[in-house]
Design an enzyme around this catalytic site. Sequence first.
Site, PDB file in Angstrom:
ATOM      1  N   HIS A 294       0.807  -1.227   0.000  1.00  0.00           N
ATOM      2  CA  HIS A 294       0.000   0.000   0.000  1.00  0.00           C
ATOM      3  C   HIS A 294       0.842   1.280   0.000  1.00  0.00           C
ATOM      4  CE1 HIS A 294      -3.397  -2.543   0.250  1.00  0.00           C
ATOM      5  NE2 HIS A 294      -3.486  -2.688   1.549  1.00  0.00           N
TER       6      HIS A 294
ATOM      7  N   HIS B 230      -9.591   1.944   0.718  1.00  0.00           N
ATOM      8  CA  HIS B 230      -9.563   0.807   1.640  1.00  0.00           C
ATOM      9  C   HIS B 230     -10.683   0.870   2.684  1.00  0.00           C
ATOM     10  CE1 HIS B 230      -7.702  -2.591   3.569  1.00  0.00           C
ATOM     11  NE2 HIS B 230      -6.593  -2.488   2.868  1.00  0.00           N
TER      12      HIS B 230
ATOM     13  N   GLU C 123     -11.299  -3.817  -2.872  1.00  0.00           N
ATOM     14  CA  GLU C 123     -10.394  -2.779  -3.372  1.00  0.00           C
ATOM     15  C   GLU C 123     -10.207  -2.946  -4.876  1.00  0.00           C
ATOM     16  OE1 GLU C 123      -6.871  -3.126  -0.551  1.00  0.00           O
ATOM     17  OE2 GLU C 123      -8.325  -4.531   0.228  1.00  0.00           O
TER      18      GLU C 123
END
Length: 348
Positions: free
Chosen positions: A102, A176, A314
């Site tokens: 991420h 997210h 996602e």
Amino acid sequence: MKELFGRLADGTEIHRWSLENGGTRMKVLSYGGIVQCLETPDRHGRYANISLGFDRIEDYVTSSPYFGALIGRYGNRIGKGRFTLDGETHRLSADDGENSLHGGEAGFDKVVWEVEPFQRGTDVGLRLSHTSPDGEMGYPGTLTAQVTYTLTAEGDWRIDYAATTDKVTVVNLTNHVYWNLAGEGSGTIEHHELTIAAARFTPTDPGLIPTGELAPVTGTPFDFRAPKPIGRDLRTGHPQLLAAQGYDHNWVLEKGITAEPEAVATLRDPASGRTLRVATTEPGMQFYSGNFLDGTLVGPAGRAYRQGDALCLETQHYPDSPNHAHFPSTVLRPGETYRSTTVHSFPA
Ligand code: GLA
């Protein structure tokens, strides 16, 4: 409406914007572009916050597993935190063992975004901007990112991502939000029914890095082509589920990359009657069943979050694409504009 939500340790003010349209209410922070609260009505018209979060900025800074946050520069993992582009090898911030997850240690979930509210026809929304300097978290190029959150008259939450660079780079932005359609803090999502329009998924190695294979879902717990309660196959002992402690995989969306968002997933909670529909321009979607929630975090209503108390959907390009030439490309070159759109709707 804009209010002061809190301050970072260095005194930076973090603001919270409230939006409402078409029966959907949301609260967004300048920190991480975080959706701190998202409320929709159940079948009786009763509102609940259906996304996990915190009510203190400190918790977002120190303990958040990306609750509601914008993810960048790269959604999900890049194996060994490195990739080679036009002959040059780049080393990224490794924040997940040897891998980069991420965007690295201080990804887009940890930056303070510039936020501008807008109203356009019957739409209301926020324009979030951030410029990430060349080399930040190891990524080449100055990346200028703009993310627009729109609440439509139908109550849809639409996200439009755009980015440009001054050097060749890779980019893969997502959001997210942790969904629990019965309301955050209300317990497990194992009874939610999920549908994903994907015939294949990308299996992973023990570090959750795709092996490169696009495996058929037929006859496996990964088949969500017809609505299925999330808990139904969760305890089958499938090696891919054991390695990830549940679902934490990328589904290869049948439609592929599209110019306009197309419907790819439906999540339904039979108990509350709430439904979430996801449409996207992206070719992949990470379905994560909240495996790492371990009862140590407490939400705004004072309830602890345990394993499986929420799930994430996602929309993205596949994880580790920079290291798999046959995956759809995440390369962005100067002069090009990265674009991605995802629409969340909440049909009654
Ligand atoms: C993504 C990843 C998971 C996990 C969560 C956050 O879904 O794929 O492995 O990191 O984010 O905890």
